[in-house]
Design an enzyme around this catalytic site. Structure first.
Site, PDB file in Angstrom:
ATOM      1  N   ARG A 160       0.830  -1.200   0.000  1.00 49.99           N
ATOM      2  CA  ARG A 160       0.000   0.000   0.000  1.00 49.99           C
ATOM      3  C   ARG A 160       0.870   1.258   0.000  1.00 49.99           C
ATOM      4  NH1 ARG A 160      -4.974   1.046   4.037  1.00 49.99           N
ATOM      5  NH2 ARG A 160      -3.497   0.582   5.704  1.00 49.99           N
ATOM      6  N   ARG A 210      -2.623  -3.019  14.883  1.00 46.94           N
ATOM      7  CA  ARG A 210      -3.885  -2.435  14.411  1.00 46.94           C
ATOM      8  C   ARG A 210      -4.948  -3.519  14.221  1.00 46.94           C
ATOM      9  NH1 ARG A 210      -2.443   0.647   9.300  1.00 46.94           N
ATOM     10  NH2 ARG A 210      -4.543   1.462   9.429  1.00 46.94           N
TER      11      ARG A 210
HETATM   12  P1  AMP Z   1      -7.101   4.734   9.026  1.00 45.82           P
HETATM   13  O1  AMP Z   1      -6.631   5.659   7.961  1.00 45.82           O
HETATM   14  O2  AMP Z   1      -8.599   4.643   9.105  1.00 45.82           O
HETATM   15  O3  AMP Z   1      -6.446   3.381   8.970  1.00 45.82           O
HETATM   16  O4  AMP Z   1      -6.659   5.393  10.429  1.00 45.82           O
HETATM   17  C1  AMP Z   1      -5.298   5.661  10.706  1.00 45.82           C
HETATM   18  C2  AMP Z   1      -5.130   5.921  12.192  1.00 45.82           C
HETATM   19  O5  AMP Z   1      -5.885   7.075  12.581  1.00 45.82           O
HETATM   20  C3  AMP Z   1      -5.631   4.815  13.124  1.00 45.82           C
HETATM   21  O6  AMP Z   1      -4.707   3.749  13.260  1.00 45.82           O
HETATM   22  C4  AMP Z   1      -5.819   5.593  14.425  1.00 45.82           C
HETATM   23  O7  AMP Z   1      -4.591   5.892  15.037  1.00 45.82           O
HETATM   24  C5  AMP Z   1      -6.418   6.909  13.893  1.00 45.82           C
HETATM   25  N1  AMP Z   1      -7.878   6.794  13.795  1.00 45.82           N
HETATM   26  C6  AMP Z   1      -8.615   6.743  12.645  1.00 45.82           C
HETATM   27  N2  AMP Z   1      -9.926   6.609  12.918  1.00 45.82           N
HETATM   28  C7  AMP Z   1     -10.019   6.569  14.276  1.00 45.82           C
HETATM   29  C8  AMP Z   1     -11.105   6.425  15.183  1.00 45.82           C
HETATM   30  N3  AMP Z   1     -12.366   6.289  14.753  1.00 45.82           N
HETATM   31  N4  AMP Z   1     -10.831   6.420  16.512  1.00 45.82           N
HETATM   32  C9  AMP Z   1      -9.578   6.571  16.959  1.00 45.82           C
HETATM   33  N5  AMP Z   1      -8.497   6.686  16.166  1.00 45.82           N
HETATM   34  C10 AMP Z   1      -8.700   6.686  14.831  1.00 45.82           C
END
Ligand code: AMP
Length: 223
Positions: free
Chosen positions: A127, A171
Protein backbone atom coordinates in the site's frame (compact mmCIF):
# COMPACT_ATOMS: atom_id res chain seq x y z
CA UNK A 1 -27.87 7.76 1.97
CA UNK A 2 -25.86 7.37 5.16
CA UNK A 3 -23.33 4.60 4.99
CA UNK A 4 -20.63 3.23 7.23
CA UNK A 5 -17.74 1.11 5.99
CA UNK A 6 -16.32 -1.37 8.47
CA UNK A 7 -13.45 -3.73 7.90
CA UNK A 8 -9.93 -4.40 9.14
CA UNK A 9 -6.96 -2.22 8.17
CA UNK A 10 -5.99 -2.99 4.58
CA UNK A 11 -9.44 -4.24 3.55
CA UNK A 12 -9.84 -1.44 1.03
CA UNK A 13 -12.37 0.64 3.00
CA UNK A 14 -10.77 3.93 2.04
CA UNK A 15 -10.71 3.19 -1.68
CA UNK A 16 -14.25 1.83 -1.82
CA UNK A 17 -15.74 4.44 0.49
CA UNK A 18 -14.27 7.22 -1.69
CA UNK A 19 -15.61 5.58 -4.87
CA UNK A 20 -19.12 5.20 -3.43
CA UNK A 21 -19.09 8.78 -2.13
CA UNK A 22 -17.98 10.10 -5.51
CA UNK A 23 -20.53 8.07 -7.47
CA UNK A 24 -23.48 9.26 -5.41
CA UNK A 25 -22.28 12.76 -4.46
CA UNK A 26 -21.99 11.89 -0.78
CA UNK A 27 -19.51 13.33 1.69
CA UNK A 28 -16.60 11.00 2.45
CA UNK A 29 -15.68 11.27 6.11
CA UNK A 30 -12.50 9.48 7.21
CA UNK A 31 -10.86 10.45 10.50
CA UNK A 32 -7.60 8.74 9.41
CA UNK A 33 -7.36 11.09 6.39
CA UNK A 34 -8.24 14.11 8.52
CA UNK A 35 -5.62 13.20 11.13
CA UNK A 36 -2.93 12.62 8.46
CA UNK A 37 -3.64 16.08 7.01
CA UNK A 38 -3.38 17.65 10.47
CA UNK A 39 -0.07 15.86 11.09
CA UNK A 40 1.27 17.08 7.76
CA UNK A 41 0.18 20.64 8.50
CA UNK A 42 1.79 20.46 11.96
CA UNK A 43 -1.32 21.70 13.75
CA UNK A 44 -2.00 21.24 17.46
CA UNK A 45 -4.34 18.34 16.66
CA UNK A 46 -1.70 16.86 14.35
CA UNK A 47 0.91 16.98 17.11
CA UNK A 48 -1.53 15.36 19.51
CA UNK A 49 -2.41 12.42 17.25
CA UNK A 50 0.91 11.78 15.50
CA UNK A 51 2.53 9.66 18.23
CA UNK A 52 -0.66 7.66 18.70
CA UNK A 53 -1.06 6.93 15.00
CA UNK A 54 2.50 5.72 14.42
CA UNK A 55 1.97 3.15 17.17
CA UNK A 56 -1.23 1.97 15.47
CA UNK A 57 -3.31 2.91 18.51
CA UNK A 58 -6.62 4.72 18.65
CA UNK A 59 -6.85 8.47 19.14
CA UNK A 60 -8.98 9.21 22.26
CA UNK A 61 -12.72 8.93 21.65
CA UNK A 62 -13.54 12.50 22.67
CA UNK A 63 -10.99 13.95 20.23
CA UNK A 64 -12.14 11.74 17.34
CA UNK A 65 -15.82 12.27 18.02
CA UNK A 66 -15.40 16.06 18.06
CA UNK A 67 -13.63 15.90 14.69
CA UNK A 68 -16.42 13.80 13.17
CA UNK A 69 -19.20 15.90 14.68
CA UNK A 70 -17.73 18.98 12.98
CA UNK A 71 -17.81 17.16 9.64
CA UNK A 72 -21.36 15.93 10.01
CA UNK A 73 -22.77 19.45 10.38
CA UNK A 74 -21.14 20.70 7.18
CA UNK A 75 -23.60 21.47 4.34
CA UNK A 76 -21.80 18.86 2.21
CA UNK A 77 -23.02 16.14 4.60
CA UNK A 78 -26.68 17.08 4.13
CA UNK A 79 -27.16 14.91 1.06
CA UNK A 80 -25.64 11.95 2.86
CA UNK A 81 -22.24 10.64 3.80
CA UNK A 82 -19.93 7.66 3.81
CA UNK A 83 -18.18 7.11 7.11
CA UNK A 84 -14.83 5.36 6.74
CA UNK A 85 -12.99 4.55 9.97
CA UNK A 86 -15.52 5.96 12.43
CA UNK A 87 -16.89 4.57 14.67
CA UNK A 88 -14.13 2.18 15.67
CA UNK A 89 -15.54 1.10 19.04
CA UNK A 90 -18.85 0.94 20.91
CA UNK A 91 -18.33 4.27 22.71
CA UNK A 92 -17.86 6.01 19.35
CA UNK A 93 -20.91 4.22 17.91
CA UNK A 94 -23.01 5.47 20.81
CA UNK A 95 -21.65 8.98 20.32
CA UNK A 96 -22.52 8.77 16.61
CA UNK A 97 -26.07 7.60 17.41
CA UNK A 98 -26.43 10.62 19.68
CA UNK A 99 -25.15 13.07 17.06
CA UNK A 100 -27.42 11.62 14.36
CA UNK A 101 -30.35 11.23 16.77
CA UNK A 102 -30.28 14.97 17.47
CA UNK A 103 -31.02 15.47 13.76
CA UNK A 104 -33.53 12.60 13.66
CA UNK A 105 -31.18 10.66 11.45
CA UNK A 106 -29.68 7.19 11.50
CA UNK A 107 -27.31 5.05 9.47
CA UNK A 108 -28.93 3.29 6.52
CA UNK A 109 -26.36 0.58 6.00
CA UNK A 110 -23.12 -0.77 7.45
CA UNK A 111 -20.90 -2.35 4.81
CA UNK A 112 -18.46 -4.91 6.15
CA UNK A 113 -15.56 -5.55 3.78
CA UNK A 114 -14.25 -9.06 4.41
CA UNK A 115 -10.64 -9.96 3.55
CA UNK A 116 -8.60 -12.87 5.03
CA UNK A 117 -5.90 -11.82 7.47
CA UNK A 118 -2.96 -13.14 5.36
CA UNK A 119 -4.10 -10.98 2.47
CA UNK A 120 -4.48 -7.94 4.74
CA UNK A 121 -0.86 -8.22 5.82
CA UNK A 122 0.31 -8.66 2.24
CA UNK A 123 -1.78 -5.73 1.00
CA UNK A 124 -0.43 -3.43 3.70
CA UNK A 125 3.09 -4.13 2.42
CA UNK A 126 2.17 -2.93 -1.07
CA UNK A 127 0.00 0.00 0.00
CA UNK A 128 1.12 3.54 -0.77
CA UNK A 129 -0.59 6.87 -0.12
CA UNK A 130 -0.25 10.09 -2.07
CA UNK A 131 1.56 12.67 0.05
CA UNK A 132 -0.49 15.39 -1.66
CA UNK A 133 -4.14 14.34 -1.91
CA UNK A 134 -4.10 11.17 0.21
CA UNK A 135 -5.31 8.87 -2.57
CA UNK A 136 -4.46 5.27 -1.68
CA UNK A 137 -2.71 2.92 -4.14
CA UNK A 138 -1.66 -0.69 -4.13
CA UNK A 139 1.54 -0.87 -6.16
CA UNK A 140 0.90 -4.53 -7.00
CA UNK A 141 -2.84 -4.57 -7.68
CA UNK A 142 -3.58 -0.96 -8.71
CA UNK A 143 -0.26 0.77 -9.48
CA UNK A 144 -0.13 4.43 -10.51
CA UNK A 145 0.47 5.20 -14.20
CA UNK A 146 3.89 6.65 -13.39
CA UNK A 147 5.89 4.84 -10.73
CA UNK A 148 5.91 6.61 -7.37
CA UNK A 149 3.63 9.45 -8.50
CA UNK A 150 -0.06 10.10 -7.90
CA UNK A 151 -2.21 9.89 -11.04
CA UNK A 152 -4.32 12.82 -9.89
CA UNK A 153 -2.04 15.40 -8.34
CA UNK A 154 1.44 14.17 -9.34
CA UNK A 155 2.76 14.24 -5.77
CA UNK A 156 5.02 11.47 -4.46
CA UNK A 157 3.55 8.23 -3.11
CA UNK A 158 4.69 7.32 0.38
CA UNK A 159 4.49 4.30 2.68
CA UNK A 160 2.27 4.87 5.67
CA UNK A 161 4.34 4.58 8.85
CA UNK A 162 1.58 2.52 10.42
CA UNK A 163 1.75 -0.06 7.61
CA UNK A 164 4.94 -1.54 9.06
CA UNK A 165 4.27 -5.28 9.82
CA UNK A 166 4.45 -4.99 13.65
CA UNK A 167 2.19 -1.98 13.64
CA UNK A 168 -0.25 -3.66 11.27
CA UNK A 169 -0.47 -6.59 13.71
CA UNK A 170 -1.20 -4.14 16.51
CA UNK A 171 -3.88 -2.43 14.41
CA UNK A 172 -5.46 -5.80 13.60
CA UNK A 173 -5.49 -6.66 17.31
CA UNK A 174 -7.25 -3.39 18.12
CA UNK A 175 -9.68 -4.04 15.28
CA UNK A 176 -10.58 -7.47 16.69
CA UNK A 177 -10.92 -6.23 20.26
CA UNK A 178 -12.51 -2.80 19.83
CA UNK A 179 -14.10 -2.64 16.38
CA UNK A 180 -15.49 -6.13 15.76
CA UNK A 181 -18.06 -5.76 18.59
CA UNK A 182 -19.69 -3.15 16.35
CA UNK A 183 -21.09 -5.94 14.18
CA UNK A 184 -23.25 -7.07 17.09
CA UNK A 185 -24.16 -3.47 17.83
CA UNK A 186 -25.38 -2.75 14.30
CA UNK A 187 -26.77 -6.23 13.66
CA UNK A 188 -29.43 -5.50 16.27
CA UNK A 189 -30.90 -3.04 13.76
CA UNK A 190 -30.32 -5.49 10.87
CA UNK A 191 -28.30 -2.99 8.85
CA UNK A 192 -25.06 -4.91 8.36
CA UNK A 193 -24.16 -6.36 4.98
CA UNK A 194 -20.96 -8.33 4.40
CA UNK A 195 -19.15 -7.96 1.09
CA UNK A 196 -16.28 -10.07 -0.17
CA UNK A 197 -13.38 -7.57 -0.30
CA UNK A 198 -11.07 -9.85 -2.33
CA UNK A 199 -10.41 -9.12 -5.96
CA UNK A 200 -9.65 -5.98 -7.89
CA UNK A 201 -11.07 -2.60 -6.95
CA UNK A 202 -13.76 -2.55 -9.65
CA UNK A 203 -14.97 -6.07 -8.84
CA UNK A 204 -15.39 -5.20 -5.16
CA UNK A 205 -17.06 -1.90 -6.09
CA UNK A 206 -19.49 -3.83 -8.34
CA UNK A 207 -20.43 -6.07 -5.42
CA UNK A 208 -21.11 -3.04 -3.24
CA UNK A 209 -23.32 -1.38 -5.85
CA UNK A 210 -25.21 -4.65 -6.39
CA UNK A 211 -25.79 -4.92 -2.67
CA UNK A 212 -27.06 -1.31 -2.44
CA UNK A 213 -29.36 -2.06 -5.37
CA UNK A 214 -30.71 -5.24 -3.82
CA UNK A 215 -31.66 -3.24 -0.74
CA UNK A 216 -33.27 -0.44 -2.74
CA UNK A 217 -30.70 1.90 -1.25
CA UNK A 218 -30.04 3.89 -4.38
CA UNK A 219 -33.43 5.58 -4.08
CA UNK A 220 -32.32 6.91 -0.67
CA UNK A 221 -29.72 9.05 -2.34
CA UNK A 222 -31.74 12.14 -1.61
CA UNK A 223 -32.04 14.62 1.23
P1 AMP B 1 -7.10 4.73 9.03
O1 AMP B 1 -6.63 5.66 7.96
O2 AMP B 1 -8.60 4.64 9.11
O3 AMP B 1 -6.45 3.38 8.97
O4 AMP B 1 -6.66 5.39 10.43
C1 AMP B 1 -5.30 5.66 10.71
C2 AMP B 1 -5.13 5.92 12.19
O5 AMP B 1 -5.88 7.07 12.58
C3 AMP B 1 -5.63 4.81 13.12
O6 AMP B 1 -4.71 3.75 13.26
C4 AMP B 1 -5.82 5.59 14.42
O7 AMP B 1 -4.59 5.89 15.04
C5 AMP B 1 -6.42 6.91 13.89
N1 AMP B 1 -7.88 6.79 13.80
C6 AMP B 1 -8.62 6.74 12.64
N2 AMP B 1 -9.93 6.61 12.92
C7 AMP B 1 -10.02 6.57 14.28
C8 AMP B 1 -11.10 6.43 15.18
N3 AMP B 1 -12.37 6.29 14.75
N4 AMP B 1 -10.83 6.42 16.51
C9 AMP B 1 -9.58 6.57 16.96
N5 AMP B 1 -8.50 6.69 16.17
C10 AMP B 1 -8.70 6.69 14.83
Amino acid sequence: MKLLFLGPPGAGKGTQAKMVAEKFGLMHIAPGDIFRKEVKAGTELGRLVEGIMVKGELVPDDVTTRVIEKQLVLPKALKGFVLDGFPRNIAQAEALDKILGQKDEQLDLVINLEVPVEELIERSGTRRVCSGCGKPYNIKLEPPKQEGKCDFCGEALTVRQDDEPNIIRQRLKIYREATEPLFGYYNRCGIVVSIDGCGDVDTVFGRIIESLNERDMLGKNTL
